[in-house]
Motif scaffolding. Structure first.
Motif, PDB file in Angstrom:
ATOM      1  N   PRO A   1      15.731  27.377   4.284  1.00 55.59           N
ATOM      2  CA  PRO A   1      16.310  28.719   4.837  1.00 55.59           C
ATOM      3  C   PRO A   1      15.444  29.369   5.641  1.00 55.59           C
ATOM      4  CG  PRO A   1      17.139  27.944   2.470  1.00 55.59           C
ATOM      5  CD  PRO A   1      16.052  27.290   3.004  1.00 55.59           C
ATOM      6  N   ASN A   2      15.844  30.164   6.655  1.00 52.93           N
ATOM      7  CA  ASN A   2      15.211  30.756   7.620  1.00 52.93           C
ATOM      8  C   ASN A   2      15.208  32.401   7.206  1.00 52.93           C
ATOM      9  OD1 ASN A   2      13.442  31.348   9.655  1.00 52.93           O
ATOM     10  ND2 ASN A   2      14.912  30.949  11.223  1.00 52.93           N
ATOM     11  N   THR A   3      14.561  32.745   6.015  1.00 60.28           N
ATOM     12  CA  THR A   3      14.437  34.025   5.475  1.00 60.28           C
ATOM     13  C   THR A   3      13.065  34.704   5.665  1.00 60.28           C
ATOM     14  OG1 THR A   3      14.297  33.224   3.274  1.00 60.28           O
ATOM     15  CG2 THR A   3      16.520  33.484   4.070  1.00 60.28           C
TER      16      THR A   3
ATOM     17  N   GLY B   1      26.234  29.859   6.485  1.00 62.56           N
ATOM     18  CA  GLY B   1      25.340  28.728   7.177  1.00 62.56           C
ATOM     19  C   GLY B   1      24.221  28.244   6.145  1.00 62.56           C
ATOM     20  N   ASP B   2      23.437  27.642   6.871  1.00 67.54           N
ATOM     21  CA  ASP B   2      22.189  27.075   6.177  1.00 67.54           C
ATOM     22  C   ASP B   2      21.389  28.072   5.311  1.00 67.54           C
ATOM     23  OD1 ASP B   2      23.162  25.001   7.781  1.00 67.54           O
ATOM     24  OD2 ASP B   2      21.223  24.728   8.733  1.00 67.54           O
ATOM     25  N   VAL B   3      21.440  29.298   5.745  1.00 66.23           N
ATOM     26  CA  VAL B   3      20.580  30.233   5.257  1.00 66.23           C
ATOM     27  C   VAL B   3      20.603  30.573   3.754  1.00 66.23           C
ATOM     28  CG1 VAL B   3      21.820  32.358   5.569  1.00 66.23           C
ATOM     29  CG2 VAL B   3      19.408  32.549   5.502  1.00 66.23           C
ATOM     30  N   LYS B   4      21.911  30.191   3.433  1.00 65.54           N
ATOM     31  CA  LYS B   4      22.551  30.268   1.781  1.00 65.54           C
ATOM     32  C   LYS B   4      22.057  28.973   1.013  1.00 65.54           C
ATOM     33  CE  LYS B   4      27.296  28.640   1.941  1.00 65.54           C
ATOM     34  NZ  LYS B   4      26.837  27.599   3.322  1.00 65.54           N
ATOM     35  N   GLY B   5      21.336  28.161   1.710  1.00 65.64           N
ATOM     36  CA  GLY B   5      21.264  26.845   0.855  1.00 65.64           C
ATOM     37  C   GLY B   5      22.452  25.992   0.764  1.00 65.64           C
ATOM     38  N   GLY B   6      22.420  24.957   0.418  1.00 75.38           N
ATOM     39  CA  GLY B   6      23.456  23.857   0.263  1.00 75.38           C
ATOM     40  C   GLY B   6      23.446  23.070   1.563  1.00 75.38           C
ATOM     41  N   PRO B   7      24.869  22.361   1.625  1.00 78.04           N
ATOM     42  CA  PRO B   7      25.018  21.468   2.805  1.00 78.04           C
ATOM     43  C   PRO B   7      24.850  21.957   4.076  1.00 78.04           C
ATOM     44  CG  PRO B   7      27.027  22.171   1.906  1.00 78.04           C
ATOM     45  CD  PRO B   7      25.939  22.486   0.992  1.00 78.04           C
ATOM     46  N   GLN B   8      23.947  21.363   5.028  1.00 73.57           N
ATOM     47  CA  GLN B   8      23.394  22.034   6.112  1.00 73.57           C
ATOM     48  C   GLN B   8      24.346  21.192   7.405  1.00 73.57           C
ATOM     49  OE1 GLN B   8      19.348  21.590   6.240  1.00 73.57           O
ATOM     50  NE2 GLN B   8      18.958  23.325   4.808  1.00 73.57           N
ATOM     51  N   PHE B   9      25.739  21.660   7.411  1.00 74.06           N
ATOM     52  CA  PHE B   9      26.182  21.270   8.800  1.00 74.06           C
ATOM     53  C   PHE B   9      27.052  22.419   9.329  1.00 74.06           C
ATOM     54  CE2 PHE B   9      26.387  18.056   4.952  1.00 74.06           C
ATOM     55  CZ  PHE B   9      25.752  17.025   5.546  1.00 74.06           C
ATOM     56  N   THR B  10      27.118  22.055  10.715  1.00 76.60           N
ATOM     57  CA  THR B  10      27.768  23.160  11.376  1.00 76.60           C
ATOM     58  C   THR B  10      29.173  23.267  11.111  1.00 76.60           C
ATOM     59  OG1 THR B  10      28.204  23.999  13.719  1.00 76.60           O
ATOM     60  CG2 THR B  10      28.528  21.763  13.430  1.00 76.60           C
ATOM     61  N   TYR B  11      29.901  22.440  10.516  1.00 75.91           N
ATOM     62  CA  TYR B  11      31.253  22.880  10.168  1.00 75.91           C
ATOM     63  C   TYR B  11      31.442  23.176   8.965  1.00 75.91           C
ATOM     64  CZ  TYR B  11      30.353  17.781   8.192  1.00 75.91           C
ATOM     65  OH  TYR B  11      29.782  16.907   7.530  1.00 75.91           O
ATOM     66  N   ILE B  12      30.557  23.138   7.827  1.00 74.67           N
ATOM     67  CA  ILE B  12      30.190  24.091   6.771  1.00 74.67           C
ATOM     68  C   ILE B  12      30.116  25.504   7.182  1.00 74.67           C
ATOM     69  CG2 ILE B  12      29.108  24.516   4.525  1.00 74.67           C
ATOM     70  CD1 ILE B  12      30.861  22.121   4.582  1.00 74.67           C
ATOM     71  N   SER B  13      29.180  25.802   8.243  1.00 71.99           N
ATOM     72  CA  SER B  13      29.125  27.282   8.710  1.00 71.99           C
ATOM     73  C   SER B  13      30.488  27.770   8.968  1.00 71.99           C
ATOM     74  CB  SER B  13      28.272  27.277   9.858  1.00 71.99           C
ATOM     75  OG  SER B  13      26.800  26.855   9.446  1.00 71.99           O
ATOM     76  N   LEU B  14      31.421  26.839   9.942  1.00 71.05           N
ATOM     77  CA  LEU B  14      32.680  27.341  10.249  1.00 71.05           C
ATOM     78  C   LEU B  14      33.472  27.554   9.160  1.00 71.05           C
ATOM     79  CD1 LEU B  14      34.608  27.560  12.601  1.00 71.05           C
ATOM     80  CD2 LEU B  14      35.177  25.339  12.410  1.00 71.05           C
ATOM     81  N   ASP B  15      33.561  26.801   8.168  1.00 75.02           N
ATOM     82  CA  ASP B  15      34.169  27.052   6.786  1.00 75.02           C
ATOM     83  C   ASP B  15      33.720  28.248   6.374  1.00 75.02           C
ATOM     84  OD1 ASP B  15      36.608  25.716   5.617  1.00 75.02           O
ATOM     85  OD2 ASP B  15      35.285  25.772   3.909  1.00 75.02           O
TER      86      ASP B  15
END
Length: 463
Positions: free
Chosen positions: A276-278, A313-327
Motif C-alpha cells: 500500500p502507498n501510504t 482500492g489497493d491502499v486498504k490492503g486485500g485483493p489488488q484488482f481494478t474491479y475491486i476498486s470499482l466495487d
C-alpha cells in the motif's frame, strides 16, 4: 497559500477515485480530486497495469501465432514486432489517460489538482505542486493512493541500470534477449508468458519451491508445463542476492539449494508483490490507523479509524484488482451521499480472478483443496480444452476446464478454467454462484456455436 474548501476530497485518480468524483459531481456535490502524477490519470490499471500489459499480451499472441503458418521469425523481426507493440501500447495509454482526465475535469463541481497530497489534520490536506503548496479543507476525505512495487533487499539493485519494476519495464523499447524475472506470482508469470512469446529467453527465479500454491496440484502443474512449453525456464529455491551491471546487461547472483550460481542477463524484472502507498501521507496527523503492511485499516464500510475518512482500492490492503476498486466505489458512494445501503465488505459478492498467461488461468470460488478443507460434499468435473470444437478452430487447444458442484444443492462451488477465453467464461460461473443458479441450468443452456462457452454443456454433463 491558495486555499480550497470542498464537500469531498479524493486523493488518487484511480478507478475508485475517478468514479466517485464523477458520480458525486453529477449529484451536485463539490469534489476535489488530487493526483501526484499527470501520467496516472485513471490509475494504475489504465497507465501501467491491466490495459497496457494486456495490450502486450495480445500483441505477443499475434506474433506467436505466426509460427503456426510457417512464417519464419528472426531476432530482428522479434525486435521490430516488440517495438511496434510497445508503440501501440503507448498510443493506447496516452489516449486513455487523456480521456479519463476530461471525464472528471470537465464536470461542473469537480476540480483536479496536480500535486502530492498529505494530511495536515483530519479535515485538511496540503498539496505540494511544482510551484507552491495548496490547502484543501473537506468535510469528507477518500484515500485512493493505490500500491507500489515491493523491492526486496538485493545488493546493488538500487544503482543498477537494468533492474525494473512491473511499471518501469513497460517503457522498454528494445526486446531483451535474456530476461530474468524475480518472483513467480501472477505479475511475474504474465510478463514471463508474453516476453517468451515475443522471443526473449525468460528465466523465473522463485525464492522457494512453490508455484500457484493456492491451487490444486494438478491444476498448477498444467500451468507450469504450459509456460515451460512456451520456453520459460524456472529456477526454484533461488534467492536473489546481488546484481552487477556488465557491458552487455546485468549479472544476477542467487543462492540455490545451499550453493551459489550466477546468470548473465540483459534485464531483470522484480515482481515480488506490491505494498500500500501510504508512507508519505502523514496519516498520523489525521489519526488514521495503519496495519502491519502499511495498509489503511478499514471497517466493513471502508471507513478508516476516522469516520469521515474512507480508503478504497489497493491502499486498504486485500485483493489488488481494478474491479475491486470499482466495487469499493459502490460501497462508499451511498455513504458520501447520505443514503442507506446494505452493501459492504461482508455482503460483497464472489468475484473471479484471471492471470493472463497463455492461455489465461481464471478462477472463482473454491477449488478441490479448499472445498475439502471446508468440509464440502462435492462432485468435480474436468475436461481437456482440446475436446472443444472452437479450440480446434482457433488452434488454442492447451489447458483444461474444471468445475465443482455441491451434491446437496446442485450449486456451483467454484471453477478453474485454463483456456482460451477463460477470462470471459469465468464471469458466467461467478454469476451462477452469486445468484444460486443450479449447475443444471448452465448444463442445459443453449449456447451459440462454435464458442468456448458451449463447452459448459459437455463439462457439466460429467457431474
Amino acid at each position: 497559500m491558495n486555499k480550497y474548501t470542498t464537500d469531498v476530497a479524493i486523493i488518487g485518480f484511480g478507478k475508485a477515485g475517478k468514479t466517485l468524483a464523477g458520480a458525486l459531481a453529477k449529484k451536485g456535490q463539490s469534489v476535489i480530486i488530487i493526483e501526484e502524477s499527470t501520467e496516472m490519470y485513471g490509475g494504475t490499471c489504465i497507465n501501467v497495469g491491466c490495459l497496457p500489459t494486456k495490450s502486450l499480451t495480445h500483441s505477443a499472441k499475434i506474433i506467436e501465432q505466426l509460427s503456426a503458418f510457417g512464417i519464419e521469425r528472426t531476432a530482428e523481426t522479434n525486435k521490430r514486432f516488440f517495438k511496434q507493440a510497445m508503440d501501440y501500447k503507448t498510443e493506447l495509454v496516452t489516449k486513455l489517460n487523456k480521456k479519463n482526465y476530461h471525464k472528471v475535469a470537465d464536470l461542473d463541481n469537480a476540480t483536479v489538482l496536480d500535486g502530492f497530497a498529505h494530511f495536515k489534520d483530519d479535515h485538511t490536506l496540503l498539496v505540494d505542486t511544482e510551484t507552491e503548496t495548496l490547502q484543501v479543507t473537506a468535510a469528507k476525505i477518500v484515500i485512493g493512493t493505490g500500491s507500489t512495487a515491493f523491492i526486496p533487499e538485493i545488493e546493488n539493485s538500487q544503482s543498477s541500470q537494468h533492474i525494473y519494476t512491473s511499471e518501469e519495464i513497460l517503457e522498454l523499447t528494445d526486446l531483451p534477449q535474456k530476461l530474468g524475472i524475480i518472483g513467480a506470482g501472477p505479475i511475474g508469470l504474465e510478463f514471463a508468458s508474453y516476453f517468451a512469446e515475443f522471443g526473449s529467453e525468460v528465466t523465473v527465479y522463485q525464492f522457494d519451491d512453490s508455484f500457484l500454491s493456492r491451487e490444486d496440484t494438478d491444476d498448477a502443474k498444467a500451468v507450469l508445463d504450459r509456460l515451460e512449453e512456451l520456453g520459460v525456464t524456472f529456477e526454484f529455491n533461488a534467492q536473489a542476492k546481488s546484481v552487477e551491471d556488465t557491458n552487455t546487461g546485468v549479472r544476477l547472483t542467487v543462492e540455490q539449494n545451499g550453493g551459489v550460481k550466477m546468470a548473465e542477463l540483459n534485464e531483470i524484472l522484480v515482481a515480488t508483490g506490491r505494498i500500500p502507498n501510504t508512507s508519505k501521507l502523514d496519516v498520523e496527523k489525521a489519526s488514521v490507523v495503519l496495519g502491519e503492511r502499511g495498509e489503511i485499516k478499514v471497517n466493513k464500510n471502508l471507513q478508516s479509524s476516522v469516520e469521515h475518512i474512507w480508503a478504497v482500492g489497493d491502499v486498504k490492503g486485500g485483493p489488488q484488482f481494478t474491479y475491486i476498486s470499482l466495487d469499493d466505489y459502490r460501497i462508499v458512494l451511498p455513504q458520501l451521499l447520505g443514503q442507506e445501503s446494505n452493501y459492504n465488505l461482508e455482503t460483497r459478492r464472489v468475484y473471479p480472478t484471471a492471470t493472463f498467461v497463455d492461455p489465461t488461468f481464471a478462477r472463482v470460488g473454491l477449488n478441490e483443496k479448499e472445498a475439502t478443507e471446508a468440509g464440502k460434499n462435492y462432485k468435480a468435473a474436468k475436461m481437456s480444452v482440446s475436446s472443444v470444437p472452437k479450440a480446434q478452430v482457433l488452434r488454442e487447444t492447451s489447458g483444461f476446464l474444471k468445475v465443482l458442484v455441491e451434491v446437496e444443492t446442485d450449486f456451483i462451488l467454484g471453477a478453474r478454467f485454463f483456456s482460451h477465453e477463460a477470462h470471459e467464461m469465468i464471469n458466467l460461473i461467478a454469476l451462477a454462484i452469486n445468484e444460486n443458479i443450479s449447475y443444471k441450468n448452465l448444463r442445459d443452456g443453449i449456447y451459440t456455436h462454435p464458442t468456448m462457452s458451449e463447452a459448459l454443456n459437455d463439462l457439466l454433463e460429467m457431474i
